[in-house]
Design a protein around this motif. Structure first.
Motif, mmCIF file in Angstrom:
data_model
loop_
_atom_site.group_PDB
_atom_site.id
_atom_site.type_symbol
_atom_site.label_atom_id
_atom_site.label_comp_id
_atom_site.label_asym_id
_atom_site.label_seq_id
_atom_site.Cartn_x
_atom_site.Cartn_y
_atom_site.Cartn_z
ATOM 1 N N VAL A 116 0.859 -1.195 0.000
ATOM 2 C CA VAL A 116 0.000 0.000 0.000
ATOM 3 C C VAL A 116 0.888 1.236 0.000
ATOM 4 C CG1 VAL A 116 -1.732 1.303 1.288
ATOM 5 C CG2 VAL A 116 -1.830 -1.182 1.237
ATOM 6 N N ARG A 117 0.572 2.186 -0.862
ATOM 7 C CA ARG A 117 1.353 3.419 -0.949
ATOM 8 C C ARG A 117 0.873 4.359 0.156
ATOM 9 N NH1 ARG A 117 -0.113 5.166 -6.833
ATOM 10 N NH2 ARG A 117 -2.134 4.886 -5.829
ATOM 11 N N ALA A 118 1.618 4.421 1.231
ATOM 12 C CA ALA A 118 1.186 5.151 2.417
ATOM 13 C C ALA A 118 2.213 6.198 2.813
ATOM 14 C CB ALA A 118 0.960 4.183 3.583
ATOM 15 N N GLY A 119 1.731 7.255 3.469
ATOM 16 C CA GLY A 119 2.614 8.299 3.974
ATOM 17 C C GLY A 119 1.963 9.001 5.144
ATOM 18 N N PHE A 120 2.718 9.868 5.802
ATOM 19 C CA PHE A 120 2.160 10.643 6.904
ATOM 20 C C PHE A 120 2.755 12.033 6.899
ATOM 21 C CE2 PHE A 120 5.925 8.622 8.761
ATOM 22 C CZ PHE A 120 6.538 9.682 9.429
ATOM 23 N N ILE A 121 2.043 12.956 7.501
ATOM 24 C CA ILE A 121 2.531 14.319 7.718
ATOM 25 C C ILE A 121 2.306 14.638 9.189
ATOM 26 C CG2 ILE A 121 2.243 16.765 7.185
ATOM 27 C CD1 ILE A 121 1.205 15.963 4.434
ATOM 28 N N ASN A 122 3.400 14.884 9.909
ATOM 29 C CA ASN A 122 3.266 15.330 11.298
ATOM 30 C C ASN A 122 4.521 16.102 11.711
ATOM 31 O OD1 ASN A 122 5.270 13.499 12.300
ATOM 32 N ND2 ASN A 122 3.739 11.883 12.463
ATOM 33 N N SER A 123 4.542 16.509 12.955
ATOM 34 C CA SER A 123 5.596 17.406 13.443
ATOM 35 C C SER A 123 6.951 16.737 13.586
ATOM 36 C CB SER A 123 5.182 18.006 14.789
ATOM 37 O OG SER A 123 4.892 16.975 15.729
ATOM 38 N N THR A 124 7.035 15.414 13.430
ATOM 39 C CA THR A 124 8.322 14.742 13.572
ATOM 40 C C THR A 124 9.169 14.842 12.302
ATOM 41 O OG1 THR A 124 7.514 12.589 12.781
ATOM 42 C CG2 THR A 124 7.250 13.075 15.136
ATOM 43 N N GLN A 125 8.572 15.283 11.191
ATOM 44 C CA GLN A 125 9.290 15.317 9.917
ATOM 45 C C GLN A 125 10.042 16.633 9.724
ATOM 46 O OE1 GLN A 125 5.510 14.633 7.899
ATOM 47 N NE2 GLN A 125 6.482 12.985 6.725
ATOM 48 N N ASP A 126 11.122 16.556 8.950
ATOM 49 C CA ASP A 126 11.760 17.810 8.548
ATOM 50 C C ASP A 126 11.050 18.365 7.311
ATOM 51 O OD1 ASP A 126 12.729 16.485 6.238
ATOM 52 O OD2 ASP A 126 14.613 15.969 7.232
ATOM 53 N N PHE A 127 11.444 19.551 6.893
ATOM 54 C CA PHE A 127 10.742 20.254 5.823
ATOM 55 C C PHE A 127 10.746 19.454 4.526
ATOM 56 C CE2 PHE A 127 10.884 23.225 2.200
ATOM 57 C CZ PHE A 127 9.672 23.877 2.382
ATOM 58 N N GLU A 128 11.892 18.878 4.167
ATOM 59 C CA GLU A 128 11.997 18.169 2.892
ATOM 60 C C GLU A 128 11.130 16.913 2.869
ATOM 61 O OE1 GLU A 128 13.299 19.110 0.079
ATOM 62 O OE2 GLU A 128 13.812 21.009 1.043
ATOM 63 N N ASP A 129 11.127 16.157 3.963
ATOM 64 C CA ASP A 129 10.301 14.954 4.018
ATOM 65 C C ASP A 129 8.816 15.303 3.894
ATOM 66 O OD1 ASP A 129 12.455 13.284 4.277
ATOM 67 O OD2 ASP A 129 12.370 13.199 6.470
ATOM 68 N N ARG A 130 8.431 16.376 4.563
ATOM 69 C CA ARG A 130 7.020 16.769 4.511
ATOM 70 C C ARG A 130 6.648 17.226 3.095
ATOM 71 N NH1 ARG A 130 7.230 19.609 8.676
ATOM 72 N NH2 ARG A 130 7.334 21.714 7.803
ATOM 73 N N ARG A 131 7.519 17.988 2.454
ATOM 74 C CA ARG A 131 7.234 18.458 1.093
ATOM 75 C C ARG A 131 7.113 17.286 0.128
ATOM 76 N NH1 ARG A 131 8.092 23.786 -0.392
ATOM 77 N NH2 ARG A 131 7.316 23.017 -2.399
ATOM 78 N N LEU A 132 7.933 16.239 0.310
ATOM 79 C CA LEU A 132 7.870 15.072 -0.567
ATOM 80 C C LEU A 132 6.519 14.373 -0.438
ATOM 81 C CD1 LEU A 132 9.153 13.024 -2.491
ATOM 82 C CD2 LEU A 132 10.120 11.860 -0.492
ATOM 83 N N VAL A 133 6.041 14.182 0.794
ATOM 84 C CA VAL A 133 4.745 13.528 0.989
ATOM 85 C C VAL A 133 3.628 14.389 0.415
ATOM 86 C CG1 VAL A 133 3.110 12.665 2.712
ATOM 87 C CG2 VAL A 133 5.569 12.300 3.030
ATOM 88 N N GLU A 134 3.713 15.693 0.606
ATOM 89 C CA GLU A 134 2.699 16.585 0.054
ATOM 90 C C GLU A 134 2.647 16.468 -1.468
ATOM 91 O OE1 GLU A 134 3.806 20.422 1.491
ATOM 92 O OE2 GLU A 134 2.972 20.101 3.507
ATOM 93 N N ALA A 135 3.817 16.411 -2.096
ATOM 94 C CA ALA A 135 3.868 16.291 -3.556
ATOM 95 C C ALA A 135 3.273 14.961 -4.014
ATOM 96 C CB ALA A 135 5.317 16.425 -4.040
ATOM 97 N N GLU A 136 3.546 13.891 -3.279
ATOM 98 C CA GLU A 136 2.977 12.583 -3.623
ATOM 99 C C GLU A 136 1.458 12.614 -3.522
ATOM 100 O OE1 GLU A 136 6.485 9.434 -2.298
ATOM 101 O OE2 GLU A 136 5.051 10.168 -0.789
ATOM 102 N N PHE A 137 0.941 13.276 -2.504
ATOM 103 C CA PHE A 137 -0.513 13.368 -2.347
ATOM 104 C C PHE A 137 -1.133 14.132 -3.509
ATOM 105 C CE2 PHE A 137 -4.038 16.113 -0.972
ATOM 106 C CZ PHE A 137 -5.006 15.135 -0.760
ATOM 107 N N VAL A 138 -0.598 15.279 -3.824
ATOM 108 C CA VAL A 138 -1.160 16.100 -4.897
ATOM 109 C C VAL A 138 -1.097 15.371 -6.238
ATOM 110 C CG1 VAL A 138 -0.878 18.254 -6.203
ATOM 111 C CG2 VAL A 138 -0.656 18.276 -3.707
ATOM 112 N N ALA A 139 -0.047 14.580 -6.447
ATOM 113 C CA ALA A 139 0.118 13.845 -7.703
ATOM 114 C C ALA A 139 -0.724 12.575 -7.756
ATOM 115 C CB ALA A 139 1.592 13.509 -7.902
ATOM 116 N N GLY A 140 -1.444 12.267 -6.682
ATOM 117 C CA GLY A 140 -2.259 11.057 -6.667
ATOM 118 C C GLY A 140 -1.449 9.793 -6.503
#
Length: 660
Positions: A116-140
């Protein structure tokens, strides 16, 4: 419950690398009414199970078709599949709102292990990791995205979700919205915005425990008036409920662990941080691997101890209630309480962390008079208005009733949640296995209450239980002599009972509302109902205290080799099972994930029992989806080939059913 069913009850883990969804194809499937077939296909392909269990199918059908749902389902009952399957079947990304930031990485790892293609966004991530997950979400490119509830109070998060396509909103641990609940999280109160901003996206709110009142509060506060409600049975038949009287509780715990759960993973709950630390140290000194967990430890220590519990086998965590919610570890064999929980809800939630794999487990509690006194004091001195104190007192009364019942504990537990047991006797709680004796405690109750009355009327005094018992037993202690209590007419009238028995009488009076405690020192006072006993208008039936066992003076470690093999596993299959566990431990260390992310014990047991000889046979084992078969199938077959097979292997696997 058979091994296959057991394994599927614990699929609280779902997928991650795989091609993105074909949104057009998914939409066509929905339009042509093939959603149920698609859901079943996904269940088999990803999770390795052939059928849904209980209410899962109905919940999934409803959510996949676009309906809102409120789901009450016990831990281990299959809640996660109720939103994971819709997230995989419907076009877009399933957004899971969860308060369990510390566990998100493990949840995502478990999903990715299934493909399963899974990810998370929370306060434990640094900026780059969070941006990568956000980009994956927007790209479907994500099937499931985990968010902490506080993220949804940020405009940036809401804007992000608007830029992608959301298939379903899942609100996990939904009881956190209940303002006076045992796990209230204020950020949950803002989640009604999801329905307002995305009215066409189905929402599913899930919890493992809630009274009918909490159920209604979840619906109201999340703004889900049209939601369909699903309520599974709260019965956990694999858990044996046992409550014993306190008599040096740490030693009682040690004996319980050594005699019944040597080498097993488990959780011990204590009320205070100090008690947590002392109990963990005590277990360590006595050869039980244990770590403490409470809010007073720094975040790094808590994270380290939690990670050890998830990744190591046989570790005991001694904790306050700060630990446990959302823990997916399936092989927790026991949950022990050394202090009385504040409510039946809390007790059920905490004990439900045992036996998620459906295998036999124990919920054990040591309970005494001081627990009652302490909890009453906490309620009286705690925060909140009078209505809150009344509610807390009623919760405690229900917990006391469960402790003092002479009937089946499971039946009483289910009745609290508005459900009926299948019979009067479950056969797997202490009151069913060893029915307690009862006795007419009316005269004893009158003696206790009369002592309270005379102290108040003749001396204008209030005292705690210890002084009451000393007076009844005719003990000329320093305090008795100081206050001339040996001159009272009730002095020495209770010599027919022991101190432990008198304390049991007082405890049961408190549980039945025939006495109460008040003030900083927990003094014993009358209630309105006391008069019915003193006036001989009411009979008081009590549990008889069991005789103290005349066994060993201390808990001895079982002799080497005395440990029984895992329940329901034959001696012939045991070498295979242990070899598979060793292989799994190596994989776990190499990949840096908990062992159960590779395979649950129930899956290994089924493999060791059926001994498949090729990939096609291995694929029939419940819990082996396509991803795990591809990743581990050949390695498992090599392990099996290196160990002589059992002499009489089982010819068939048992019928699977899907899990948590």
């Amino acid at each position: 419950m058979d091994g296959a069913t057991v394994q599927q009850e614990t699929a609280e883990t779902p997928r991650a690398e795989g091609p993105p969804h074909d949104d057009t194809a998914a939409a066509q499937n929905l339009a042509t009414g093939s959603a149920r077939t698609t859901a079943l296909t996904t269940l088999r392909r990803v999770f390795g199970y052939d059928t849904f269990r209980g209410e899962q199918q109905a919940v999934i059908d409803h959510v996949v078709s676009g309906g809102d749902a409120v789901v009450l389902m016990p831990t281990g009952g299959g809640k996660s599949l109720c939103y994971q399957i819709p997230a995989l079947v419907r076009p877009g990304t399933g957004v899971v709102v969860s308060p369990l930031i510390a566990l998100m990485q493990d949840q995502v790892d478990a999903l990715r292990a299934l493909g399963v293609r899974a990810g998370f966004i929370n306060s434990t991530q640094d900026f780059e990791d969070r941006r990568l997950v956000e980009a994956e979400f927007v790209a479907g490119e994500l099937d499931v995205l985990y968010l902490a509830p506080e993220r949804l109070r940020m405009q940036g998060t809401l804007d992000l979700l608007s830029r992608g396509k959301v298939s379903v909103f899942a609100i996990d641990e939904a009881h956190c919205v209940a303002q006076w609940g045992h796990d209230f999280r204020p950020d949950y109160l803002a989640l009604a915005v999801l329905g307002e901003r995305w009215p066409d996206v189905p929402r599913i709110a899930l919890t493992a425990t809630a009274t009918r009142a909490t159920h209604r509060e979840i619906t109201e506060r999340l703004g889900m008036p049209e939601a369909r409600h699903f309520e599974a049975s709260f019965d956990r038949p694999n858990i044996q409920y046992r409550i014993v009287g306190k008599d040096d509780p740490k030693k009682q715990l040690l004996r319980f662990l050594r005699e019944e759960h040597e080498g097993d993973a488990g959780i011990v709950y204590c009320l205070s941080r100090n008690s947590v630390e002392k109990t963990a140290e005590f277990l360590e000194r006595n050869g039980i691997a244990a770590v403490p967990y409470h809010a007073g430890l720094d975040a790094a220590t808590r994270a380290r101890h939690q990670a050890r519990f998830l990744r190591e086998e046989g570790l005991v965590v001694v904790a306050t209630i700060a630990f446990g919610m959302g823990i997916d570890k399936p092989d927790v064999r026991f949950v022990a309480h050394l202090d009385l929980p504040k409510s039946v809800e809390g007790y059920y939630q905490e004990t439900g962390r045992a036996g998620r794999d459906g295998l036999p487990s124990t919920a054990w509690m040591a309970y005494g008079l001081q627990d009652v006194v302490q909890q009453r004091k906490l309620i009286q001195s705690g925060e909140g208005d009078e209505a809150f104190r009344r509610r807390a007192a009623s919760h405690l009364d229900a917990m006391l009733a469960l402790c003092e019942t002479v009937a089946c504990r499971r039946s009483q537990l289910l009745a609290y949640f508005g459900q009926e047991a299948s019979g009067d006797h479950c056969g797997n709680c202490d009151t069913c296995l060893t029915p307690p004796e009862t006795w007419d405690g009316t005269v004893a109750a009158q003696k206790v209450l009369s002592t309270v009355v005379r102290l108040k009327r003749e001396r204008g005094q209030k005292f705690g239980t210890g002084q009451i018992v000393d007076i009844l037993l005719g003990r000329k202690t320093a305090k008795v002599i100081q206050f001339d209590h040996d001159q009272l007419s009730v002095f020495g009238i209770g010599e027919e009972l022991s101190e432990a028995e008198w304390r049991s009488v007082v405890r049961q009076l408190l549980a039945q509302g025939l006495a109460s405690v008040e003030g900083e020192y927990g003094t014993l006072v009358l209630t309105d109902a006391s008069a019915t006993v003193l006036g001989r208008e009411r009979e008081v039936l009590m549990r008889k205290e069991p005789k103290r066992p005349a066994g060993r003076a201390k808990a001895e470690r079982p002799a080497k080799g005395d440990r029984k093999p895992p329940v329901d596993l034959s001696e012939e299959a045991l070498p295979l099972f242990e070899a598979l566990r060793t292989w799994r431990a190596e994989q776990s260390r190499e990949q840096g994930v908990p062992a159960y992310v590779i395979f649950h014990d129930a899956t290994l047991r089924e493999i060791a029992t059926t001994v498949p000889t090729d990939l096609s046979q291995l694929a029939q084992i419940p819990g082996l989806g396509e991803k795990k078969l591809a990743n581990y199938g050949e390695a498992v077959l090599r392990v099996l080939a290196e160990i002589p097979p059992p002499t009489t292997p089982s010819a068939t696997t048992s019928s699977p059913s899907s899990g948590d």
